[in-house]
Design an enzyme around this catalytic site. Sequence first.
Site, short mmCIF file in Angstrom:
data_model
loop_
_atom_site.label_atom_id
_atom_site.label_comp_id
_atom_site.label_asym_id
_atom_site.label_seq_id
_atom_site.Cartn_x
_atom_site.Cartn_y
_atom_site.Cartn_z
N TRP A 107 0.95 -1.29 0.04
CA TRP A 107 -0.06 0.08 -0.14
C TRP A 107 0.84 1.03 0.12
O TRP A 107 0.48 2.36 -0.81
CB TRP A 107 -1.01 -0.19 1.08
N ASP A 165 -0.99 6.45 6.45
CA ASP A 165 -2.37 5.67 5.88
C ASP A 165 -2.43 4.68 7.28
O ASP A 165 -1.85 3.77 7.33
CB ASP A 165 -1.93 5.00 4.56
N LYS A 186 -12.68 -1.35 7.62
CA LYS A 186 -11.97 -2.34 8.12
C LYS A 186 -12.23 -2.60 9.87
O LYS A 186 -13.25 -3.26 10.16
CB LYS A 186 -10.32 -2.47 8.05
#
Lengths: 362, 362
Positions: free
Chosen positions: B102, B170, B194
């Site tokens: 990511w 992030d 999530k």
Amino acid sequence: MDRLINFAAGPSMMPESVLRKIQDSILNYEGQGYSILEMMHRKPPFEAILLELKSRVKSLLNVPDDYEILFCPGGGKMQFGMVPLNLVTPGCRGGYIVTGTWSRMASEEARRVSREVTLWAGNGRDLPDEVVEVPDDADYVYFCDNETVDGTEFQGLPAVSCADPVFVSDMSSNFMSRPFDVSRFGAIWAGVQKNFGTAGLACVIVRRNLLGNAADTVPQMLNWNVYAKSNSLQNTPPVLQFYTAMLMARWVEEQGGVAEMDRRAKERSALLYSAIDDMQDFYVGALPPEVRSRMNVVFTIADKNLIKPFVEEAAAQGMINLAGHRSVGGLRASLYNVMPIEAVQKLTVFMKDFAGRHGKFH
Amino acid sequence: MDRLINFAAGPSMMPESVLRKIQDSILNYEGQGYSILEMMHRKPPFEAILLELKSRVKSLLNVPDDYEILFCPGGGKMQFGMVPLNLVTPGCRGGYIVTGTWSRMASEEARRVSREVTLWAGNGRDLPDEVVEVPDDADYVYFCDNETVDGTEFQGLPAVSCADPVFVSDMSSNFMSRPFDVSRFGAIWAGVQKNFGTAGLACVIVRRNLLGNAADTVPQMLNWNVYAKSNSLQNTPPVLQFYTAMLMARWVEEQGGVAEMDRRAKERSALLYSAIDDMQDFYVGALPPEVRSRMNVVFTIADKNLIKPFVEEAAAQGMINLAGHRSVGGLRASLYNVMPIEAVQKLTVFMKDFAGRHGKFH
């Protein structure tokens, strides 16, 4: 049920049958053992939803095979930026027909990310009735098919000076409300939260040969071609919004398709415009018949002091969100696909009674 | 209920109490007469949801007063573009610590929209253990706090060479899972699907003095400052996603806050890592203890032929989505806030049994 009649310009009413189906999916989606809100987007249950959504959009609107059907997050305003970023080619620019609030905002956003030319601009109560001149360096001719705030709606394609225009149209507020010839457009798009689902998704239909023009500097999430290549799954999509749009597509089909949606829209809006016209000393400001929207009926009351009581008394009778857009005031009744004719009948009865009680038409 | 144990990396499990509350809101939101899916975003019921969501995020994470809390559509990948578009100043660039999938994608997207410098890059199984050099022209130091695919998680802030770094992180996959000092960051952001809701929304927490740097050419929907000035209501937002995040914030609070989430995360992941370590001839590939994620436990089976049977047999016992990310294969158990310890106990019992039946540890 005690569900109200919601005349909001959007988010708008959804069919009770669709809501019940969604309700059933919240704890356990079709016996799969998880919620629609927990559903993975790379497994067969979601793939089936996406496949059905795309194939129903294709069949309901008769989308030709050389068009891609995309689903993007962020609603309509995201597309204001995405249209020029994806369609303007080097040295050229977007052409805009500005008929009201939303086409004006789209043109302003286009000016931000590339160059823009206003091809025509009206007063918010009219549509072009002459041929619109399109310069050679315009990549497309953009118009808003239905101006939600101002209450105008195109009755067909605008007349333009060039032979083979790439029409691009914002159909956010009249998507799935009538048949139209997709092959005459380069791209059409719609935020789904009026006629086709719940807020948080836009549907884009674009001719495949127009894809691939976005510069390398365009963020991936704004690049239509990335959506086309990934089947709109380049990232975790808002699964619930896809499911809701799919159920709405099923509902439109069950009800008779977009031709039936058009028939109902004309019936609903004709009833309301005729009530306004019949009481034209009291209810004023309706648009000229040739530009009137079937979706958003914009009007007001001659005595401005009566607007607030009108909205409040209607709400007390279960008819909510009749105030005009905050930028223009007055009144607005939005009559999207799901609005029953009986609700419009109830509104017109109320309007006659209200006018009567305030000294007119008794 | 027949709800399964969902070890997916996201969208992930939500508490049944939250799902029931959402279910109640689908036909008629708190007796208002309309669905949460039909709710207008400029009326008191939505304003109350947004206010509660923001104030709960602020109190749960102890967000200082000079930070804005924003909500943007499009999830995490949209932020990959938005971070550099909002934070890179003229002549400067973003600095990226690349520890896995990511952060690498974020750095690639930054290179698309501005300039980027990779400050540090590892092998996907490690984190920087030396001081990371930061050049003078780096506007910020970006890192992914928890790498969902690779299974690494920072235990604290990375050590850097400059005195007062603007850290940008992030936190998509470990948001709301532990306390952290917001004041040490310029900005943190998280896709909510999530630990904090359902797909289709990102939460951004940014220091106010970093806003206003986006160029005029940045589309409005990608400009954090436009969200800050409009209270995240510059367009019709995905109302359901806001409501879900608000209910998740309530749930975290009721359960004891982010410190309790951290305690549970450590307990869950310790139990699973210890099972893997105890059977390390059979289950292999776990990361070194000092970089292990509390959220995403990545491992595999020495005999690759047993991976598919493992995933299938676990699913048959109600434990789904244990396959590793499609880019890396193997196994992955994601243990987000809502995952009960009993589910991890059940998984470890299955793992022992599975290993036993395949010739080891019996």
